[in-house]
Structure formats: C-alpha cells, structure tokens
Scaffold this motif. Sequence first.
Motif, PDB file in Angstrom:
ATOM      1  N   ARG A 236       0.832  -1.249  -0.168  1.00 20.96           N
ATOM      2  CA  ARG A 236       0.113   0.311   0.116  1.00 20.96           C
ATOM      3  C   ARG A 236       0.794   1.210   0.162  1.00 20.96           C
ATOM      4  O   ARG A 236       0.563   2.247  -0.703  1.00 20.96           O
ATOM      5  CB  ARG A 236      -1.088  -0.155   1.197  1.00 20.96           C
ATOM      6  N   VAL A 237       2.002   1.288   0.761  1.00 18.69           N
ATOM      7  CA  VAL A 237       2.846   2.336   0.493  1.00 18.69           C
ATOM      8  C   VAL A 237       3.434   2.923  -0.528  1.00 18.69           C
ATOM      9  O   VAL A 237       3.384   3.958  -1.078  1.00 18.69           O
ATOM     10  CB  VAL A 237       4.006   2.177   1.883  1.00 18.69           C
ATOM     11  N   HIS A 238       3.886   1.513  -1.164  1.00 21.58           N
ATOM     12  CA  HIS A 238       4.388   1.667  -2.826  1.00 21.58           C
ATOM     13  C   HIS A 238       3.434   2.322  -3.481  1.00 21.58           C
ATOM     14  O   HIS A 238       3.691   2.969  -4.426  1.00 21.58           O
ATOM     15  CB  HIS A 238       5.014   0.317  -3.184  1.00 21.58           C
ATOM     16  N   GLU A 239       2.129   1.920  -3.325  1.00 25.06           N
ATOM     17  CA  GLU A 239       0.973   2.187  -4.375  1.00 25.06           C
ATOM     18  C   GLU A 239       0.798   3.902  -4.014  1.00 25.06           C
ATOM     19  O   GLU A 239       0.647   4.688  -4.912  1.00 25.06           O
ATOM     20  CB  GLU A 239      -0.179   1.688  -3.831  1.00 25.06           C
ATOM     21  N   LEU A 240       0.888   4.250  -2.757  1.00 29.70           N
ATOM     22  CA  LEU A 240       0.587   5.639  -2.396  1.00 29.70           C
ATOM     23  C   LEU A 240       1.675   6.510  -2.871  1.00 29.70           C
ATOM     24  O   LEU A 240       1.505   7.774  -3.225  1.00 29.70           O
ATOM     25  CB  LEU A 240       0.534   5.767  -0.725  1.00 29.70           C
ATOM     26  N   GLU A 241       3.078   5.864  -2.882  1.00 28.91           N
ATOM     27  CA  GLU A 241       4.096   6.761  -3.271  1.00 28.91           C
ATOM     28  C   GLU A 241       4.165   6.865  -4.624  1.00 28.91           C
ATOM     29  O   GLU A 241       4.409   8.139  -5.202  1.00 28.91           O
ATOM     30  CB  GLU A 241       5.458   6.009  -2.816  1.00 28.91           C
ATOM     31  N   SER A 242       3.871   5.856  -5.508  1.00 30.08           N
ATOM     32  CA  SER A 242       3.529   5.913  -6.842  1.00 30.08           C
ATOM     33  C   SER A 242       2.693   6.998  -7.381  1.00 30.08           C
ATOM     34  O   SER A 242       2.630   7.885  -8.007  1.00 30.08           O
ATOM     35  CB  SER A 242       3.157   4.755  -7.621  1.00 30.08           C
ATOM     36  N   ALA A 243       1.235   7.063  -6.578  1.00 28.31           N
ATOM     37  CA  ALA A 243       0.443   7.842  -6.646  1.00 28.31           C
ATOM     38  C   ALA A 243       0.826   9.528  -6.628  1.00 28.31           C
ATOM     39  O   ALA A 243       0.486  10.229  -7.149  1.00 28.31           O
ATOM     40  CB  ALA A 243      -0.996   7.621  -5.950  1.00 28.31           C
ATOM     41  N   LEU A 244       1.502   9.728  -5.431  1.00 33.60           N
ATOM     42  CA  LEU A 244       1.990  10.885  -5.054  1.00 33.60           C
ATOM     43  C   LEU A 244       2.958  11.317  -6.156  1.00 33.60           C
ATOM     44  O   LEU A 244       3.004  12.408  -6.464  1.00 33.60           O
ATOM     45  CB  LEU A 244       2.728  10.778  -3.598  1.00 33.60           C
ATOM     46  N   ALA A 245       3.846  10.469  -6.700  1.00 31.37           N
ATOM     47  CA  ALA A 245       4.850  10.829  -7.505  1.00 31.37           C
ATOM     48  C   ALA A 245       4.156  11.464  -9.059  1.00 31.37           C
ATOM     49  O   ALA A 245       4.501  12.408  -9.304  1.00 31.37           O
ATOM     50  CB  ALA A 245       5.625   9.809  -7.916  1.00 31.37           C
ATOM     51  N   ASP A 246       3.227  10.467  -9.300  1.00 29.27           N
ATOM     52  CA  ASP A 246       2.365  11.123 -10.271  1.00 29.27           C
ATOM     53  C   ASP A 246       1.663  12.238 -10.187  1.00 29.27           C
ATOM     54  O   ASP A 246       1.452  13.141 -10.970  1.00 29.27           O
ATOM     55  CB  ASP A 246       1.292   9.861 -10.500  1.00 29.27           C
TER      56      ASP A 246
END
Length: 138
Positions: A86-96
């Motif tokens: 979930r952290v990786h998903e959120l980091e990816s969404a934040l980077a996008d």
Amino acid sequence: MMDENSQVFVISIAAELAGMHPQTLRQYDRLGLVSPTRTSGKSRRYSMRDVAKLQEIARLGGEGVSLEGIRRILELEDQVGALTSRVHELESALADELLNRPGRRVFAAGSEGEVISMRAGTRVRRSNQIVVWRPLER
C-alpha cells in the motif's frame, strides 16, 4: 513458466519439499497456518509460496515458538507485506500527482498556527522576534 503462486503440488509432494509428514500439513490447514487451494474433488494443491511458508513454520517451531505464536507471526508478516504494498501504491500515486501538477500550491503553518498558502518554491519570511517564556510563580 511457473510462478510461486501456482497451485501445483499435491499434499505428498508439498510435504516432502517442506520436510514434513502429510498429516502435519493437514493439521496446519485446519489451524489456518497454511491454506492451500482445493480442486473440484476437494484435494489440496500447494504452491511454492505455501511450501516456503511450511518451511518457515518448521524453522519457527524448531526455535520453540508455539503454533499460536507462529500463527500470529505469519499474520503480522502478511500485514506488513500488505502495508508495504500500500505504501508503494501511495508513493507512486504521489509521484504521479507531483509530476502532473508542476504549479501546485504548498502550505505552511504560521506563527499563530494559521495555514499560509504559498507558491511552490517560496519560503515563509522568518521573524526575528524573541519570545521569552516564564512559568507563573506560585
């Protein structure tokens, strides 16, 4: 090519790979430690991930951890894995989001706790005032 989640091993092969008796695998299934998939004929099918989990159970048991302790450890490891994902998903969404909004606004907290809206790349002006705090005398 077979991945680690492919349910391909019958109980006897999984038990041999894990270095256990098939009855032990049945017990672990009843306890919910390892839950293999079932075929339409109700026979168990294990994956390499299941075999690795069985080996981990054997290792922990060899170190003296109770079955309830092992169950809790496995549960927490699964939870950590899910949270990491979930952290990786959120980091990816934040980077996008950061890439898609180059002129975004940022916010800072003022000296009185108020929210100050700022343009990206600017800083809050700092005050040179000194505040002295003295406790009330009794």
